[in-house]
Design an enzyme around this catalytic site. Structure first.
Site, mmCIF file in Angstrom:
data_model
loop_
_atom_site.group_PDB
_atom_site.id
_atom_site.type_symbol
_atom_site.label_atom_id
_atom_site.label_comp_id
_atom_site.label_asym_id
_atom_site.label_seq_id
_atom_site.Cartn_x
_atom_site.Cartn_y
_atom_site.Cartn_z
ATOM 1 N N ASP A 37 -5.453 -37.559 -62.022
ATOM 2 C CA ASP A 37 -5.591 -39.106 -62.153
ATOM 3 C C ASP A 37 -3.919 -39.625 -62.132
ATOM 4 O O ASP A 37 -3.627 -39.663 -63.259
ATOM 5 C CB ASP A 37 -6.519 -39.502 -63.232
ATOM 6 C CG ASP A 37 -6.706 -41.133 -63.245
ATOM 7 O OD1 ASP A 37 -6.384 -41.611 -62.274
ATOM 8 O OD2 ASP A 37 -7.029 -41.552 -64.326
ATOM 9 N N ASP A 223 -3.812 -45.119 -56.926
ATOM 10 C CA ASP A 223 -4.775 -44.681 -57.909
ATOM 11 C C ASP A 223 -5.507 -43.485 -57.453
ATOM 12 O O ASP A 223 -6.612 -43.883 -56.896
ATOM 13 C CB ASP A 223 -5.687 -45.566 -58.459
ATOM 14 C CG ASP A 223 -6.279 -45.091 -59.786
ATOM 15 O OD1 ASP A 223 -6.260 -44.032 -59.959
ATOM 16 O OD2 ASP A 223 -6.916 -45.917 -60.605
#
Lengths: 337, 48
Positions: A37, A223
Site C-alpha cells: 500500500d 495510492d
C-alpha cells in the site's frame, strides 16, 4: 488523538484494496499475504493471540516460533469506526522474495473489529509511503531496505493488470528497479510535492467536451491501496452527472452498461502530460448474478489539507499507467502500461 | 538487487459485501462518513 485519527483512515480504505502479494516474517519464515500500500507506511499482520473472528480466517504470526523475534513492549491502536484494531509491536526478520530485511518493526494485531477483515483475502498490510505517515515507530519496510542496502536503486514500481482472467501476472511489484517490459513509450517524471503520501501536483482534470476541474491546479496521491479515483465532493458529483452515473443507497454510483461507448473520456493532466481514461477504463464492471453491474470509478473524498483539494489516483488509474516510486530523487514516474 | 513480487487481484471487500447483500447494513453499522477521513491529516477544530 490526531495520530489515532490519521491511522483510522487507512483501515477503512482497505475495503477497496484489490491487489496483494506474499511476504514472510520470522525465522523460520511464516508466510502472509499483504496489501502493498503506497497510501500507508506501517507493516502489520494478525497475531496468533488475536481473539477476533476475523483472525480465525487468516494466517497468524506465532512470535514464540520465531528465533529472531524481539518483543517491543509497546502497543498500537488503529481506530476503526465502531471499534479499534489493537496490537503489539515487535521486530523480526521480514522476507520479500529473496530479500531479507533484518530487525523490521511491525505490528501484530490482537483484535480486529467488525466484519471487514472476515471477508478480506489478505492477512495484513505493508505500507510503502514515507516514514512521516507511519504509526508504528521505526522505519517502514522500504526505508529499512534502503538503510540495509538491500536494493541497488531506491525505487519500486507497480504494474497492475485489470484483465485478471487472462493476464499473467495479475500484477507485479518490482522492488529495487524498473521493468522496461511493462510499459510503452517514455516515463514522465513528477516531483513529490509533500513527502508523506506519494503526492504530486496535478494541473487539471478535463472531461471531454464538458469543461474541467481544478483548473488552477491541485494535488493528487498515487495510492495502490484503493481501487477508485477520489476527488473533492463538489467536483466528483458534477463528474458523476457528466458521465450519467446515478447514486445507490450505498453511496456508490452506477452507470447503464449499454451506454459506455457514448461516455466522455476523462483526462488527468500531470506535469503537463495528458493521462486519458476511456469509459471502459474508468467504469468498473462487476458480475452480479447473471448480469454485469457497471460502477463509476470515481468516488467523492473531501480532503482538507494545507495543500488544498486533493485527488486520489487508485487502481482505476494505476491499471492503465505503470508507476515508478523513486525515493532517491523523490519523484513518481508514469508511463503507458 | 531487485525482487519481483507477483500480485494477485481479488474482489475488494466492498464488492464481496455487495455480492452477499451485506454492504448496506455494513455501511449503516460502520458510519460511512469515516470513509472520507482516510486522507485528512488535520481536520480544523469544530469540523463535523
Amino acid at each position: 488523538s490526531l495520530r489515532l485519527r490519521r491511522s483510522s483512515e487507512k483501515i477503512y480504505n482497505f475495503m477497496d484494496a484489490q491487489y496483494y502479494g506474499e511476504i514472510s516474517v520470522g525465522s523460520p519464515p511464516q508466510n502472509f499475504s499483504v496489501i502493498f500500500d503506497t497510501g500507508s507506511a506501517d507493516l502489520w499482520v494478525p497475531s496468533s493471540y488475536c481473539v477476533s473472528q476475523a483472525c480465525a480466517f487468516h494466517r497468524r504470526f506465532k512470535a514464540f516460533e520465531s528465533k529472531t523475534f524481539q518483543h517491543d513492549g509497546r502497543s498500537f491502536g488503529i481506530h476503526y469506526g465502531s471499534g479499534h484494531l489493537l496490537g503489539v509491536m515487535g521486530r523480526d526478520t521480514v522476507k520479500i522474495g529473496d530479500m531479507t530485511i533484518l530487525n523490521q518493526e511491525f505490528g501484530e494485531s490482537v483484535y480486529e473489529p467488525g466484519s471487514v477483515f472476515v471477508t478480506a483475502k489478505f492477512d495484513g498490510v505493508l505500507g510503502l509511503a514515507y516514514q512521516s505517515l507511519a504509526e508504528i515507530l521505526g522505519n517502514p519496510v522500504f526505508d529499512n531496505m534502503l538503510a540495509q542496502k538491500i536494493v541497488d536503486q531506491p525505487v519500486f514500481s507497480f504494474y497492475l493488470s485489470r484483465r485478471t482472467r487472462t493476464s499473467n501476472p495479475q500484477g507485479e511489484l518490482l522492488l529495487g528497479g524498473i521493468d522496461e517490459t511493462m510499459y510503452n513509450g517514455s516515463i514522465n517524471w513528477l516531483p513529490v510535492s509533500v513527502k508523506r503520501y506519494w503526492q504530486v501536483e496535478m494541473d487539471s482534470v478535463v472531461v471531454q467536451g464538458a469543461g474541467s476541474f481544478c483548473p488552477s491546479g491541485c494535488h493528487a496521491i498515487l495510492d495502490t491501496g484503493t481501487s477508485l479515483i477520489g476527488g473533492p465532493t463538489r467536483d466528483v458529483m458534477r463528474l458523476q452527472q457528466l458521465i450519467g452515473a446515478t447514486p445507490t443507497n450505498n453511496g456508490e454510483f452506477v452507470i447503464d452498461c449499454t451506454r459506455l461507448s457514448s461516455l466522455p473520456r476523462i483526462t488527468f493532466i500531470l506535469g503537463g502530460k495528458e493521462y486519458t481514461l476511456t469509459s471502459e477504463q474508468y467504469v468498473r464492471k462487476e458480475a452480479f448474478g447473471i448480469n454485469d453491474l457497471c460502477f463509476s470509478g470515481f468516488q467523492a473524498f473531501d480532503i482538507i489539507s494545507p495543500e488544498g483539494p486533493m485527488w486520489i489516483l487508485g487502481d482505476v488509474f494505476l491499471t492503465e499507467f505503470y508507476s515508478i516510486f523513486d525515493r532517491g530523487l523523490d519523484r513518481i514516474g508514469l508511463a503507458q502500461a | 538487487a531487485m525482487v519481483r513480487v507477483a500480485l494477485r487481484r481479488v474482489p475488494s471487500i466492498r464488492a464481496q459485501l455487495r455480492t452477499q447483500g451485506l454492504l448496506e447494513d455494513f455501511l449503516k453499522e460502520h458510519r460511512p462518513d469515516m470513509f472520507n477521513r482516510r486522507y485528512a491529516q488535520c481536520f480544523p477544530p469544530g469540523t463535523p
